[in-house]
Design a protein around this motif. Structure first.
Motif, PDB file in Angstrom:
ATOM      1  N   LEU A  27       0.824  -1.173   0.071  1.00 42.92           N
ATOM      2  CA  LEU A  27       0.054   0.048  -0.138  1.00 42.92           C
ATOM      3  C   LEU A  27       0.800   1.239   0.113  1.00 42.92           C
ATOM      4  CD1 LEU A  27      -2.826  -1.010   2.387  1.00 42.92           C
ATOM      5  CD2 LEU A  27      -2.767  -0.955  -0.015  1.00 42.92           C
ATOM      6  N   ASP A  28       1.945   1.138   0.743  1.00 42.50           N
ATOM      7  CA  ASP A  28       2.884   2.363   0.796  1.00 42.50           C
ATOM      8  C   ASP A  28       3.445   2.682  -0.462  1.00 42.50           C
ATOM      9  OD1 ASP A  28       2.365   2.756   3.283  1.00 42.50           O
ATOM     10  OD2 ASP A  28       4.145   2.022   4.083  1.00 42.50           O
ATOM     11  N   LYS A  29       3.624   1.515  -1.351  1.00 42.35           N
ATOM     12  CA  LYS A  29       3.970   1.879  -2.856  1.00 42.35           C
ATOM     13  C   LYS A  29       3.038   2.222  -3.664  1.00 42.35           C
ATOM     14  CE  LYS A  29       8.270  -0.287  -2.415  1.00 42.35           C
ATOM     15  NZ  LYS A  29       9.560   0.405  -3.137  1.00 42.35           N
ATOM     16  N   GLY A  30       1.867   2.316  -3.245  1.00 38.48           N
ATOM     17  CA  GLY A  30       0.671   2.840  -4.201  1.00 38.48           C
ATOM     18  C   GLY A  30       0.154   1.636  -4.820  1.00 38.48           C
ATOM     19  N   TRP A  31       0.224   0.255  -4.549  1.00 36.74           N
ATOM     20  CA  TRP A  31      -0.147  -0.818  -5.364  1.00 36.74           C
ATOM     21  C   TRP A  31      -1.713  -1.165  -4.614  1.00 36.74           C
ATOM     22  CZ3 TRP A  31       4.970  -3.752  -4.490  1.00 36.74           C
ATOM     23  CH2 TRP A  31       5.841  -3.321  -5.265  1.00 36.74           C
ATOM     24  N   ALA A  32      -2.215  -1.745  -5.922  1.00 36.03           N
ATOM     25  CA  ALA A  32      -3.759  -2.087  -5.335  1.00 36.03           C
ATOM     26  C   ALA A  32      -3.671  -3.659  -4.855  1.00 36.03           C
ATOM     27  CB  ALA A  32      -4.504  -1.988  -6.462  1.00 36.03           C
ATOM     28  N   VAL A  33      -4.158  -3.804  -3.771  1.00 38.44           N
ATOM     29  CA  VAL A  33      -4.162  -5.230  -3.430  1.00 38.44           C
ATOM     30  C   VAL A  33      -5.277  -5.873  -3.703  1.00 38.44           C
ATOM     31  CG1 VAL A  33      -3.771  -6.681  -1.068  1.00 38.44           C
ATOM     32  CG2 VAL A  33      -2.672  -4.541  -1.448  1.00 38.44           C
ATOM     33  N   SER A  34      -5.422  -7.035  -3.774  1.00 37.19           N
ATOM     34  CA  SER A  34      -6.562  -7.901  -4.097  1.00 37.19           C
ATOM     35  C   SER A  34      -6.537  -9.427  -3.543  1.00 37.19           C
ATOM     36  CB  SER A  34      -6.908  -8.237  -5.638  1.00 37.19           C
ATOM     37  OG  SER A  34      -5.819  -8.564  -6.189  1.00 37.19           O
ATOM     38  N   ILE A  35      -7.397 -10.113  -3.254  1.00 38.29           N
ATOM     39  CA  ILE A  35      -7.447 -11.284  -2.708  1.00 38.29           C
ATOM     40  C   ILE A  35      -8.095 -12.346  -3.837  1.00 38.29           C
ATOM     41  CG2 ILE A  35      -8.524 -12.703  -0.905  1.00 38.29           C
ATOM     42  CD1 ILE A  35      -8.459 -10.298   0.908  1.00 38.29           C
ATOM     43  N   GLU A  36      -7.454 -13.365  -3.899  1.00 39.95           N
ATOM     44  CA  GLU A  36      -8.138 -14.529  -4.936  1.00 39.95           C
ATOM     45  C   GLU A  36      -8.036 -15.800  -3.859  1.00 39.95           C
ATOM     46  OE1 GLU A  36      -6.191 -14.378  -8.583  1.00 39.95           O
ATOM     47  OE2 GLU A  36      -7.010 -12.539  -9.038  1.00 39.95           O
ATOM     48  N   TYR A  37      -8.835 -16.933  -4.489  1.00 44.08           N
ATOM     49  CA  TYR A  37      -8.999 -18.093  -4.099  1.00 44.08           C
ATOM     50  C   TYR A  37      -9.257 -19.340  -5.006  1.00 44.08           C
ATOM     51  CZ  TYR A  37     -13.678 -17.618  -4.420  1.00 44.08           C
ATOM     52  OH  TYR A  37     -15.316 -17.696  -4.912  1.00 44.08           O
ATOM     53  N   TYR A  47      -6.049 -18.641 -13.539  1.00 43.70           N
ATOM     54  CA  TYR A  47      -7.549 -18.154 -13.210  1.00 43.70           C
ATOM     55  C   TYR A  47      -7.909 -18.558 -11.980  1.00 43.70           C
ATOM     56  CZ  TYR A  47      -7.176 -17.004 -18.008  1.00 43.70           C
ATOM     57  OH  TYR A  47      -6.746 -16.341 -19.190  1.00 43.70           O
ATOM     58  N   TRP A  48      -7.556 -17.803 -10.781  1.00 46.59           N
ATOM     59  CA  TRP A  48      -8.108 -18.188  -9.372  1.00 46.59           C
ATOM     60  C   TRP A  48      -9.402 -17.150  -9.407  1.00 46.59           C
ATOM     61  CZ3 TRP A  48      -4.578 -19.034  -4.573  1.00 46.59           C
ATOM     62  CH2 TRP A  48      -3.447 -20.018  -5.250  1.00 46.59           C
ATOM     63  N   SER A  49     -10.370 -17.645  -8.479  1.00 44.46           N
ATOM     64  CA  SER A  49     -11.418 -16.678  -8.326  1.00 44.46           C
ATOM     65  C   SER A  49     -11.192 -15.422  -7.671  1.00 44.46           C
ATOM     66  CB  SER A  49     -12.523 -17.476  -7.473  1.00 44.46           C
ATOM     67  OG  SER A  49     -12.838 -18.676  -8.307  1.00 44.46           O
ATOM     68  N   MET A  50     -11.824 -14.377  -7.916  1.00 45.04           N
ATOM     69  CA  MET A  50     -11.462 -13.080  -6.905  1.00 45.04           C
ATOM     70  C   MET A  50     -12.327 -12.933  -6.189  1.00 45.04           C
ATOM     71  SD  MET A  50     -11.675 -10.593 -10.644  1.00 45.04           S
ATOM     72  CE  MET A  50     -11.316  -9.066  -9.634  1.00 45.04           C
ATOM     73  N   TRP A  51     -11.819 -12.626  -4.652  1.00 46.76           N
ATOM     74  CA  TRP A  51     -12.747 -12.388  -3.560  1.00 46.76           C
ATOM     75  C   TRP A  51     -13.010 -10.719  -3.776  1.00 46.76           C
ATOM     76  CZ3 TRP A  51     -15.682 -14.718  -0.211  1.00 46.76           C
ATOM     77  CH2 TRP A  51     -16.061 -13.995   0.728  1.00 46.76           C
ATOM     78  N   GLY A  52     -13.804 -10.475  -4.441  1.00 41.65           N
ATOM     79  CA  GLY A  52     -14.443  -9.093  -4.242  1.00 41.65           C
ATOM     80  C   GLY A  52     -13.570  -8.074  -5.604  1.00 41.65           C
ATOM     81  N   ASN A  53     -13.514  -7.122  -5.357  1.00 45.00           N
ATOM     82  CA  ASN A  53     -12.768  -6.146  -6.335  1.00 45.00           C
ATOM     83  C   ASN A  53     -11.480  -5.807  -5.974  1.00 45.00           C
ATOM     84  OD1 ASN A  53     -14.637  -6.055  -8.179  1.00 45.00           O
ATOM     85  ND2 ASN A  53     -15.873  -4.241  -7.330  1.00 45.00           N
ATOM     86  N   PRO A  54     -10.545  -5.747  -6.769  1.00 46.14           N
ATOM     87  CA  PRO A  54      -9.164  -5.276  -6.199  1.00 46.14           C
ATOM     88  C   PRO A  54      -9.478  -3.947  -5.297  1.00 46.14           C
ATOM     89  CG  PRO A  54      -8.865  -5.499  -8.603  1.00 46.14           C
ATOM     90  CD  PRO A  54     -10.329  -5.925  -8.209  1.00 46.14           C
ATOM     91  N   MET A  55      -8.725  -3.771  -4.173  1.00 48.01           N
ATOM     92  CA  MET A  55      -9.083  -2.665  -3.370  1.00 48.01           C
ATOM     93  C   MET A  55      -7.959  -1.478  -3.637  1.00 48.01           C
ATOM     94  SD  MET A  55      -9.632  -5.198  -0.037  1.00 48.01           S
ATOM     95  CE  MET A  55      -9.073  -6.585  -0.718  1.00 48.01           C
ATOM     96  N   PHE A  56      -8.645  -0.421  -4.283  1.00 45.03           N
ATOM     97  CA  PHE A  56      -7.921   0.691  -4.646  1.00 45.03           C
ATOM     98  C   PHE A  56      -8.000   1.922  -3.340  1.00 45.03           C
ATOM     99  CE2 PHE A  56      -9.412  -1.141  -8.308  1.00 45.03           C
ATOM    100  CZ  PHE A  56      -8.161  -1.289  -9.337  1.00 45.03           C
ATOM    101  N   ASP A  57      -6.942   2.690  -3.597  1.00 40.10           N
ATOM    102  CA  ASP A  57      -6.816   3.759  -2.610  1.00 40.10           C
ATOM    103  C   ASP A  57      -7.030   3.481  -1.105  1.00 40.10           C
ATOM    104  OD1 ASP A  57      -6.953   5.351  -4.897  1.00 40.10           O
ATOM    105  OD2 ASP A  57      -9.208   5.141  -5.100  1.00 40.10           O
ATOM    106  N   LEU A  58      -6.515   2.085  -0.828  1.00 41.76           N
ATOM    107  CA  LEU A  58      -6.348   1.910   0.748  1.00 41.76           C
ATOM    108  C   LEU A  58      -5.296   2.570   1.228  1.00 41.76           C
ATOM    109  CD1 LEU A  58      -8.723   0.084   0.255  1.00 41.76           C
ATOM    110  CD2 LEU A  58      -7.417  -1.648   1.294  1.00 41.76           C
ATOM    111  N   ALA A  59      -5.510   3.125   2.686  1.00 42.48           N
ATOM    112  CA  ALA A  59      -4.284   3.991   3.316  1.00 42.48           C
ATOM    113  C   ALA A  59      -3.623   2.714   4.454  1.00 42.48           C
ATOM    114  CB  ALA A  59      -4.730   4.885   4.136  1.00 42.48           C
ATOM    115  N   ASP A  60      -4.374   1.556   4.692  1.00 46.16           N
ATOM    116  CA  ASP A  60      -3.867   1.042   5.836  1.00 46.16           C
ATOM    117  C   ASP A  60      -4.410  -0.641   5.504  1.00 46.16           C
ATOM    118  OD1 ASP A  60      -3.134   1.504   9.078  1.00 46.16           O
ATOM    119  OD2 ASP A  60      -4.823  -0.150   8.829  1.00 46.16           O
ATOM    120  N   PRO A  61      -3.596  -1.467   6.060  1.00 47.06           N
ATOM    121  CA  PRO A  61      -3.908  -2.814   5.756  1.00 47.06           C
ATOM    122  C   PRO A  61      -5.082  -3.461   6.360  1.00 47.06           C
ATOM    123  CG  PRO A  61      -1.919  -2.533   7.105  1.00 47.06           C
ATOM    124  CD  PRO A  61      -2.280  -1.106   6.591  1.00 47.06           C
TER     125      PRO A  61
END
Lengths: 136, 296
Positions: A27-37, A47-61
């Motif tokens: 996040l400090d690098k400005g990357w969008a974090v996402s979760i897949e399973y 092609y893992w399944s996405m858990w929700g959308n990638p999370m943009f503009d987060l400030a904190d883990p």
């Protein structure tokens, strides 16, 4: 058989605190974090399944950890990975990817031999788990 | 980030802790830069004291769940709710209560979706963005629309409540809005009311306070008033306060912006002669007296 894919795969499994720190780095690098399973850990399975959308503009883990918690609740017996996408020009790629959850028993892979022409043998891999897909 | 207190023979030096946190300067700047708002400043001091004592208690090994700091800011428009929310984030960050010094400011549109199943992801996305800092919900009462029982606002409130309760150490929620409408909102949402520990009421500014706010604004914009203009401005404030749609500091800001416009026009109209620095930075009485407030 412990699957070794992505970062930190040869280390003991990361604790939640350690996962949080890695996410914070992304996040400090400005990357969008996402979760897949997925239930099929085949190395060629991109092609893992996405858990929700990638999370943009987060400030904190904390936000990512909340989603990870929710994903674990629902897909506990599956593989879950956390990824960080760098949208900077020239990169536009996933910069981090590591497994944060795995089933208790990892069945591993079966080596399939396919007899070809002239007694040649072709080899391929098949993950045992995909022969008993988990329904959920 | 936590404040590390030095423990000597089971005593904690609160003064040292206070200095170490740098909270003194923040509160002093708050005092200096924000005019009036005495009840608000008192409450901020109380909260700072609470958090300081809390970290002292922690240093001596007294465990307690972190205090709930969700707040409600009520007051008329232009009384400084948003500004104080920014400062609050700063103070909470310095005291180590929140990890990031950031405020995510949202309204109903950012939280509530347009169709079934749209609201939950939308609200959660905002909550995730705000985590670690402060979520500021302006005009929070719009979330609850009793006249439409299928309104999705209720869903947003429920998710909000759940996160406010479970992620208390990750997020501080500040609800803001007009006093009477917020009161109705809390009455019809008892769950929300019981989770908001601090209700801070922002009083309206008096005429003298508004004048001093105006002077601070002008100073920041590198303008100044000459003698008659000062008198004109204080007349203007007296009159404007009696008119409808008066929104405190915001009305003053708008009035100053219009005065700048008139000043620029006046200078431009007389552009034959060279203009000096003093003329460029001075707003005169005629720039203010031209306002429609005086013609009514």
């Amino acid at each position: 058989m412990k699957i070794t894919q992505g970062q930190f795969a040869f280390l003991p499994d990361l604790t939640d605190v350690e996962i949080g720190k890695q996410v914070e780095y992304a996040l400090d690098k400005g990357w969008a974090v996402s979760i897949e399973y997925t239930d099929d850990p085949h190395p060629r399975n991109v092609y893992w399944s996405m858990w929700g959308n990638p999370m943009f503009d987060l400030a904190d883990p904390a936000g990512v950890m909340m989603e990870l918690e929710a994903c674990r609740r629902e897909h506990d017996g599956k593989y879950i990975k956390v990824m960080a996408f760098d949208s900077a020009k020239g990169w536009e790629a996933v910069r981090m990817s590591f497994i944060v959850n795995r089933p208790k028993h990892e069945p591993g892979f079966e080596l399939i031999r396919a007899e070809g022409e002239g007694r040649s043998v072709h080899y391929t891999l098949r993950s045992y788990s995909s022969s008993h897909p988990r329904v959920s | 980030m936590t404040i590390l207190a030095e423990v000597h023979d089971e005593t904690v030096d609160l003064q040292a802790l206070y200095k170490q946190a740098g909270i003194n300067e923040t509160i002093e700047t708050l005092d200096r830069e924000l005019v009036g708002l005495v009840p608000v400043k008192t409450r901020i001091r109380e909260i700072a004291a609470l958090l300081l004592v809390e970290s002292a208690r922690r240093a001596l090994g007294m465990q307690a769940s972190p205090p709930s700091l969700h707040m409600s800011f009520t007051g008329n428009p232009g009384t400084g709710k948003t500004t104080v929310a920014q400062r609050m984030a700063e103070i909470l960050h310095q005291l180590g209560y929140i990890r990031r010094n950031h405020v995510v400011s949202v309204t109903r549109d950012d939280l509530v979706g347009q169709y079934i199943g749209h609201t939950a992801p939308k609200t959660k996305e905002i909550l995730k963005k705000a985590m670690g800092g402060v979520l500021f919900i302006d005009e929070a009462y719009y979330l609850y629309r009793p006249e439409n029982e299928r309104d999705y606002g209720q869903e947003a409130i429920e998710i909000l409540l759940q996160v406010m309760e479970e992620k208390r150490d990750d997020l501080v929620v500040i609800l803001a809005g007009y006093k009477d409408r917020m009161d109705t909102f809390f009455k019809s949402n008892p769950g929300m009311s019981s989770r908001v520990a601090h209700h801070v009421d922002f009083p309206d500014y008096g005429a003298a306070e508004l004048l001093s706010i105006a002077e601070r604004m002008l100073e920041k914009m590198n303008y100044r008033l000459d003698g008659p203009a000062e008198q004109a401005l204080s007349d203007y404030i007296e009159r404007r306060m009696r008119q409808p749609h008066f929104s405190n500091a915001r009305s003053i800001r708008n009035a100053l912006d219009r005065a700048r416009l008139r000043q620029a026009n006046r200078l431009f109209a007389g552009r034959g002669a060279p203009v000096d620095r003093a003329a460029l930075e001075t707003i005169t009485a005629e720039d203010i007296r031209a306002s429609r407030v005086f013609s009514q």
